[in-house]
Design a protein around this motif. Sequence first.
Motif, short mmCIF file in Angstrom:
data_model
loop_
_atom_site.label_atom_id
_atom_site.label_comp_id
_atom_site.label_asym_id
_atom_site.label_seq_id
_atom_site.Cartn_x
_atom_site.Cartn_y
_atom_site.Cartn_z
N PRO A 192 0.80 -1.22 0.00
CA PRO A 192 0.00 0.00 0.00
C PRO A 192 0.83 1.28 0.00
O PRO A 192 0.84 2.01 0.99
CB PRO A 192 -0.83 -0.15 1.28
CG PRO A 192 0.06 -0.93 2.21
CD PRO A 192 0.89 -1.83 1.33
N ASP A 218 -0.77 -7.29 3.88
CA ASP A 218 0.03 -6.23 3.26
C ASP A 218 1.46 -6.21 3.80
O ASP A 218 1.71 -6.53 4.96
CB ASP A 218 -0.57 -4.86 3.58
CG ASP A 218 -1.89 -4.61 2.87
OD1 ASP A 218 -2.25 -5.35 1.96
OD2 ASP A 218 -2.57 -3.63 3.26
N VAL A 219 2.36 -5.76 2.95
CA VAL A 219 3.71 -5.45 3.40
C VAL A 219 3.64 -4.21 4.30
O VAL A 219 2.90 -3.27 4.02
CB VAL A 219 4.63 -5.17 2.19
CG1 VAL A 219 6.01 -4.70 2.65
CG2 VAL A 219 4.74 -6.42 1.32
N ASN A 220 4.40 -4.23 5.36
CA ASN A 220 4.42 -3.09 6.28
C ASN A 220 5.39 -2.03 5.78
O ASN A 220 6.56 -2.01 6.13
CB ASN A 220 4.82 -3.54 7.69
CG ASN A 220 4.74 -2.38 8.66
OD1 ASN A 220 4.05 -1.40 8.42
ND2 ASN A 220 5.49 -2.49 9.75
N VAL A 221 4.86 -1.14 4.96
CA VAL A 221 5.69 -0.13 4.29
C VAL A 221 6.01 1.04 5.21
O VAL A 221 5.38 1.24 6.23
CB VAL A 221 4.95 0.37 3.04
CG1 VAL A 221 4.81 -0.76 2.04
CG2 VAL A 221 3.59 0.95 3.41
N ASN A 222 7.00 1.80 4.81
CA ASN A 222 7.37 3.03 5.52
C ASN A 222 6.83 4.21 4.70
O ASN A 222 7.35 4.53 3.64
CB ASN A 222 8.90 3.11 5.63
CG ASN A 222 9.37 4.39 6.30
OD1 ASN A 222 8.61 5.35 6.46
ND2 ASN A 222 10.64 4.40 6.69
N MET A 223 5.76 4.81 5.20
CA MET A 223 5.10 5.87 4.42
C MET A 223 5.99 7.08 4.19
O MET A 223 5.69 7.90 3.33
CB MET A 223 3.82 6.35 5.12
CG MET A 223 2.76 5.31 5.35
SD MET A 223 2.40 4.26 3.91
CE MET A 223 1.67 5.47 2.80
N ALA A 232 2.26 0.66 9.51
CA ALA A 232 1.61 1.77 8.83
C ALA A 232 0.09 1.65 8.97
O ALA A 232 -0.47 0.57 8.82
CB ALA A 232 2.00 1.79 7.35
N SER A 248 -1.95 -0.05 6.25
CA SER A 248 -1.58 -1.42 5.90
C SER A 248 -2.44 -2.45 6.62
O SER A 248 -2.75 -2.30 7.80
CB SER A 248 -0.10 -1.63 6.26
OG SER A 248 0.29 -2.95 6.03
N GLY A 249 -2.83 -3.49 5.90
CA GLY A 249 -3.45 -4.63 6.56
C GLY A 249 -4.91 -4.86 6.23
O GLY A 249 -5.61 -3.98 5.75
N ASP A 257 13.51 3.22 2.01
CA ASP A 257 13.34 2.22 3.07
C ASP A 257 12.15 1.30 2.75
O ASP A 257 12.19 0.10 3.03
CB ASP A 257 13.14 2.90 4.42
CG ASP A 257 13.08 1.90 5.55
OD1 ASP A 257 14.00 1.05 5.65
OD2 ASP A 257 12.11 1.92 6.33
N LEU A 267 7.07 4.74 12.37
CA LEU A 267 7.64 3.77 11.41
C LEU A 267 9.15 3.97 11.27
O LEU A 267 9.71 3.78 10.21
CB LEU A 267 6.96 3.93 10.04
CG LEU A 267 5.44 3.81 10.02
CD1 LEU A 267 4.90 4.29 8.68
CD2 LEU A 267 5.00 2.37 10.28
N ARG A 270 12.01 -2.82 2.59
CA ARG A 270 11.02 -3.65 3.29
C ARG A 270 10.29 -4.58 2.31
O ARG A 270 9.99 -5.73 2.64
CB ARG A 270 9.99 -2.76 3.99
CG ARG A 270 10.55 -1.98 5.18
CD ARG A 270 9.55 -0.93 5.66
NE ARG A 270 10.03 -0.19 6.81
CZ ARG A 270 9.35 -0.08 7.97
NH1 ARG A 270 8.18 -0.66 8.11
NH2 ARG A 270 9.85 0.62 8.97
#
Lengths: 306, 306, 306, 306, 306, 306
Positions: free
Chosen positions: A32, A79-84, E4, E7-8, A89, B148, A93
Amino acid sequence: DVVARVSGISTMAKLPFQETAEGLDAAFIGVPIDTGTSNRPGARFGPRQIRSESIMLRACNSATGAAPYESLMVADIGDVNVNMYDLKDTCRRIREAYCKVVKTGCIPLTMGGDHTISYPILQAVAERHGPVGLIHVDAHSDTGDVYLGEKIGHGSPFRRCVEEGLLDCKRVVQIGLRGTGYSPDNYAWSRAQGFRVVQVEECWHKSLVPLMAEVRRQIGSGPVYLSFDIDGLDPAFAPGTGTPEIGGLTPIQGLEIIRGCRGLNLVGCDLVEVSPPYDTTGNTALTAANLLFEMMCVLPKIKYYD
Amino acid sequence: DVVARVSGISTMAKLPFQETAEGLDAAFIGVPIDTGTSNRPGARFGPRQIRSESIMLRACNSATGAAPYESLMVADIGDVNVNMYDLKDTCRRIREAYCKVVKTGCIPLTMGGDHTISYPILQAVAERHGPVGLIHVDAHSDTGDVYLGEKIGHGSPFRRCVEEGLLDCKRVVQIGLRGTGYSPDNYAWSRAQGFRVVQVEECWHKSLVPLMAEVRRQIGSGPVYLSFDIDGLDPAFAPGTGTPEIGGLTPIQGLEIIRGCRGLNLVGCDLVEVSPPYDTTGNTALTAANLLFEMMCVLPKIKYYD
Amino acid sequence: DVVARVSGISTMAKLPFQETAEGLDAAFIGVPIDTGTSNRPGARFGPRQIRSESIMLRACNSATGAAPYESLMVADIGDVNVNMYDLKDTCRRIREAYCKVVKTGCIPLTMGGDHTISYPILQAVAERHGPVGLIHVDAHSDTGDVYLGEKIGHGSPFRRCVEEGLLDCKRVVQIGLRGTGYSPDNYAWSRAQGFRVVQVEECWHKSLVPLMAEVRRQIGSGPVYLSFDIDGLDPAFAPGTGTPEIGGLTPIQGLEIIRGCRGLNLVGCDLVEVSPPYDTTGNTALTAANLLFEMMCVLPKIKYYD
Amino acid sequence: DVVARVSGISTMAKLPFQETAEGLDAAFIGVPIDTGTSNRPGARFGPRQIRSESIMLRACNSATGAAPYESLMVADIGDVNVNMYDLKDTCRRIREAYCKVVKTGCIPLTMGGDHTISYPILQAVAERHGPVGLIHVDAHSDTGDVYLGEKIGHGSPFRRCVEEGLLDCKRVVQIGLRGTGYSPDNYAWSRAQGFRVVQVEECWHKSLVPLMAEVRRQIGSGPVYLSFDIDGLDPAFAPGTGTPEIGGLTPIQGLEIIRGCRGLNLVGCDLVEVSPPYDTTGNTALTAANLLFEMMCVLPKIKYYD
Amino acid sequence: DVVARVSGISTMAKLPFQETAEGLDAAFIGVPIDTGTSNRPGARFGPRQIRSESIMLRACNSATGAAPYESLMVADIGDVNVNMYDLKDTCRRIREAYCKVVKTGCIPLTMGGDHTISYPILQAVAERHGPVGLIHVDAHSDTGDVYLGEKIGHGSPFRRCVEEGLLDCKRVVQIGLRGTGYSPDNYAWSRAQGFRVVQVEECWHKSLVPLMAEVRRQIGSGPVYLSFDIDGLDPAFAPGTGTPEIGGLTPIQGLEIIRGCRGLNLVGCDLVEVSPPYDTTGNTALTAANLLFEMMCVLPKIKYYD
Amino acid sequence: DVVARVSGISTMAKLPFQETAEGLDAAFIGVPIDTGTSNRPGARFGPRQIRSESIMLRACNSATGAAPYESLMVADIGDVNVNMYDLKDTCRRIREAYCKVVKTGCIPLTMGGDHTISYPILQAVAERHGPVGLIHVDAHSDTGDVYLGEKIGHGSPFRRCVEEGLLDCKRVVQIGLRGTGYSPDNYAWSRAQGFRVVQVEECWHKSLVPLMAEVRRQIGSGPVYLSFDIDGLDPAFAPGTGTPEIGGLTPIQGLEIIRGCRGLNLVGCDLVEVSPPYDTTGNTALTAANLLFEMMCVLPKIKYYD
Ligand SMILES: [Mn+2]
Ligand SMILES: [Mn+2]
Ligand SMILES: [Mn+2]
Ligand SMILES: [Mn+2]
Ligand SMILES: [Mn+2]
Ligand SMILES: [Mn+2]
Ligand SMILES: [Mn+2]
Ligand SMILES: [Mn+2]
Ligand SMILES: [Mn+2]
Ligand SMILES: [Mn+2]
Ligand SMILES: [Mn+2]
Ligand SMILES: [Mn+2]
């Protein structure tokens, strides 16, 4: 139906949710982000909206006879835990998350997210499979070098992939390219790498079934990745995207492309650039959900009743 | 009217456009980013939409008798050239652009963009004026530390400002704070710095004229910056924003706050977090345009007919 | 890109703004009216929205190799100052404004506004060039006589032009006509003047490349004007318009028509009837921006890399 | 309910439709124009949308106990046949249509349309009743003189009325005025005529019940007309309008104003400036429908159960 | 934040999902129907949209100091499997599902769905607790008898409850009632049962803190159910609902009502009538999510830091 | 035009309204339900919105030369009074209402409403005409048996019709079927009845004129009913519907189908599943209005100028 379609926690195609890819042949995964976007953002909500609009997806493909759940174990693994706040980075991830997925042998079916994500996904995919072929459907070549001083963004993933040797350049095709460009020969770099470039004008007023026969010959039996930017479709059919370009492919052609991948050795697929804030009717996400279902229906080992 | 309101290139309040701040007492500036946003993006189009919806702004303030253009030279000086793909580099670009503006003595009136931008703007402002007072209208305290893993984003600008000594903490007030938090005492850090925290519940069912009398006493005659996050207002009045919280201020209270700043030594103002994709009627941008006009009407040396 | 696409004051294609046509080969001009509209209004905001949605237009045409800015001096010269309350006076103002533009030799590329405006524009164009040929793309023939007792409105511009001798009737073609009419032979008047009428049914399921070869023969080398009503396109592609009719042209066919004008002696072009309040995704304006860019790419003396 | 609310041809409040005002005590009439509008158009669809959103209006007023249909014969008599292409001719058509209505003794309840229409309506009303009092709810005074060279438009109806002696100026009150203006004393002309001007700031944070007691004393027992511009309300409550201004009245205050007219000698009412294209949820039209119902509930001779 | 917000998989407040109420003190449950609706449908998507808009809900209540997750085990247990085609069978399914939930001792926090659902929920609640008190916030009394020949629908749940003895009528209060009705004394039936009826006019321009002190006295220490129809709020704040009525409560008053329930013996709560197709910005669902969170924060045994 | 298109009470095609079918050759009738819908509701507002968007329909068909009002007496006879709370009772009401219509010899042209309604309409039609042929345009076969335990709903009308002998199965064709299904051979039941099934893939990239020649041969001269589900069209052209499926027919093909019915013995037509809340631009309803007009243009005895 014994459960109302509108009822229940929202997962892709109403599939079960599980935390990891363990035991799966294929998995739907969301990424996301939209921080690699040059114009309209919103693709961070792509995975959520695709899940919401996927509730009418029933088990079988009326056109092709595919019955994917009879052959494959599939789930939605979240979902992948993204860095907004940091795109580089985020790429790290994504790569790490996908390395874990592909090492189980599970084929990732990605719900984007902007097109930046194909770069770290392909890092993971190539780590397992070596350089892969690529079927890239898009309005844009996404082979830019530097924008605003930056090398990472949704306009350049495939140049980065080439630079890192992730692609088998003779087995790359880009379909649907169009629009304005920074130079008159906008696709020269792609062609110089050995990619086949199919500008959208070659596709107008036509079935793409013959094109896909050629593509299958070009790709052969090696591993191949399918990356489908929803803006490859015309904005009438997919308004909910960040950088729409007129004169695009139809969903019919999109279906012909995906169904034309039957028999290939697909090792991963993504559907990117769905931007729900611009998808006023939900139908871009609905289209994406259907295209992802069709991708699943052409994975290796699928059972067909045809 | 001798020119139709709907006619012409879109600048803030139909003011002339010029490239730099030279010769201006005040300038409207856009900072089109949203890459510091935690939830809904879109604030990158805030400046464009505020300009579009500003076309009905006539020259005088019917309520206060202010005739700003009789006292001040004002123009729209366009947008900062942000880096869409790297938020930290964007902050550097903003700081440098604002250093040039404030060094001419021009007062910046900023059209955001997400709230991240107040941090580099205040770097530039404090470089000229020293630590400044702050009137901060918002649903959120924006004093988080790390999200994050990142220190730069729209949830933390004012903690960064405190760490760098940009604020005169006894002359800081935060108005409208509300919503859920990560801990039960969500505003402890602000209070520990000496900020006055006015939770929204203190504002309910009330005129804020008395509050602003207290605020003027707190702020005194030193330089002060006004930072107005449109999400300080209730989402009914400002739906087009990234992280709406219910139970907010009314635009009437917003006007009371800004008009209550008359007489203060304002050295800069911003209006942030307008997200046009979620502003289905354009009225959030219209509200922002009006609030920015009202900010201009309370700058030092404004002429009033009252 | 060294400037972010989303940054800056909004002009057509991010071109420079200048007040007059002096020194220009071609100019984009807005005519922000909708008071000639029979059904849905909103076209007064067409120029503003087309400018907003034009920000992704890069310098070159990937399909045709045109590099327009290498050959022509082009700018955005803003909007005609229309009279919102009197349509006849607006027509006078448009004619006078365009007389000034065309007398410098500059080719006007108009962003409408409703179709009424083509009448006073053609008055100015014919004053300079004499009776001109016309390529008219539209769902409607716009050759009505009197509606509600009035002769001026968006349903009748081309009858007025014929009455005043502004058109070379043998060199007129109308493409895309369709829908219901007041009489069973709805296009009899057009045919009686010698116009070629291409009803939309002739265009269905087809490339318009062959049609345009015929059109080029019909038009020959004399001066010709291109008037493109966005409702010529099907409403799926251009919902943001005042009087949509189903079964219309595709943008692909629109591009074929415009690209098919290459080599003609174009003396002016307009793109009319974009109504932003009905353009819920912005994509009608985006389509209009692209079609206007393509029109610029077929003006006389354009340089091509093909 | 014996008929489903959603079923049936759309008339105001599901009332019977009849062609003329014969035999009616009061009539709902539509005036579908927006060609007098300075900014956002769309009010031409006001009558249609108000009818659509009126389907939930039941027969009685829960708050006041009014049972209007027990006292009055009321119907929907359709729309005035306006001239979309000539505003001055439209005004003539409105005046003639209303002369026919009022001469039967029927009280007109008008669904606008932009505010221009109050001028020809008041011509008809004053022809029957002589100069009338006026309760005018609006963000704007609508007393401009000339815009773009024109005397007829939605910014000037009440100056035209004064010039023609249609108003009893001591019995005029304007409520809710606000926003920016062309001069610092924006309401000087109104005050010079003897109008009472209630700027919106006087209304903030307050019930308007006391104000209406004063208004009833000012108006006395003579004939009075109520003109309610929906933009008198705050844009949060009535986004669907052409020239919204922030800091406006609430619908609660609107109801207090209308209910406060009970006992006055109302000879006509209008509700203007509802613009459906900007009314994304339909709730502006719903508000208008309710306010019109409340106006009917305070007409002379209404029966109350209270 | 270490994950985030965007996310999820979407669950209420990002809580864990589990299949049943086992082991829970409270559970969020969706009931996705709208087949009991008289006007605008869409509430079937209420649960999905409330979950989507709940992602910003953090763990603690900044205003009250409640830290609900320190005291209670809470999860999202998904949706009741309703019958979209038969409303009476749906009621049976709801009653059976809730009987299972309440018999574990778990308190249900329901996300509607239209207001029909409160009837079968109260059947289940009363089966466990006996006749309960009721705090009913709504624009409508929902005490109709028969509509279109039917006894089951969203206009009549509380009459059915009274007929079946599910309510302790002296301990019932209805807050916010308004709008038009079928008879002049629209709330006579409610009053005849002993309900306290608080018409919205009693709430205008006021804090509801004093009212809630009275309500707490009325309700006492017995079991009480809170049923909150989002249309109790004014449509400016909650446009996304089926039968909006103007002049409603504010979210501030909604929060005062819910926070005023602290100390009561709440045995269940619902938030109904959120209709996403009419919630153009998502903010009605966001409001609902916040109100549901606040309901959880006043359940018995909650820990407060205040 | 002597009456402005936007003026007047809204009836289909601005036709006169009358209460019954007496004296009519054909009648437009609304059936405002959506309680048979599996996914997105809203079709209850289909009739209202189709009427609203029909105002541009002029008297004659420019493409075919049909002048329907020269041959037939046609009116809008309003809506069936449905029961919103009980689908089975609604079916009874529809059947009874249509029995009255068809017994006068009037041909019903139905504005839906969800597809459930074709079942009771066909009961009435077959009662008069015996088993009829059927041309069914749809994305779905609507031949399901039981959903959620129910036999009545929009997924099963044609199975019910077959069970009751209402259809002449050899004279049934289904066009446009597609999407996912519960089994790999999704249309086996249809084929087993003798229906001709034309999956959408057979229609891609093609004119349907040849198909319709075959269909006319299949149907012959017996009575035939045309049932057109708007979701037969691709969602780009008809987004406002409840269960959109990608890859659908174009409106051009829809027109070819309807115009291809010329010469058949049509005894009734319906256009169903228009859902206005999802029709963000009104163009789905506009498409429906045009398709209904075209259906009227192919009724027996229509006069053509061709
Ligand atoms: Mn891409
Ligand atoms: Mn792309
Ligand atoms: Mn902030
Ligand atoms: Mn904030
Ligand atoms: Mn035209
Ligand atoms: Mn046209
Ligand atoms: Mn006005
Ligand atoms: Mn006004
Ligand atoms: Mn209710
Ligand atoms: Mn209610
Ligand atoms: Mn169907
Ligand atoms: Mn269907």
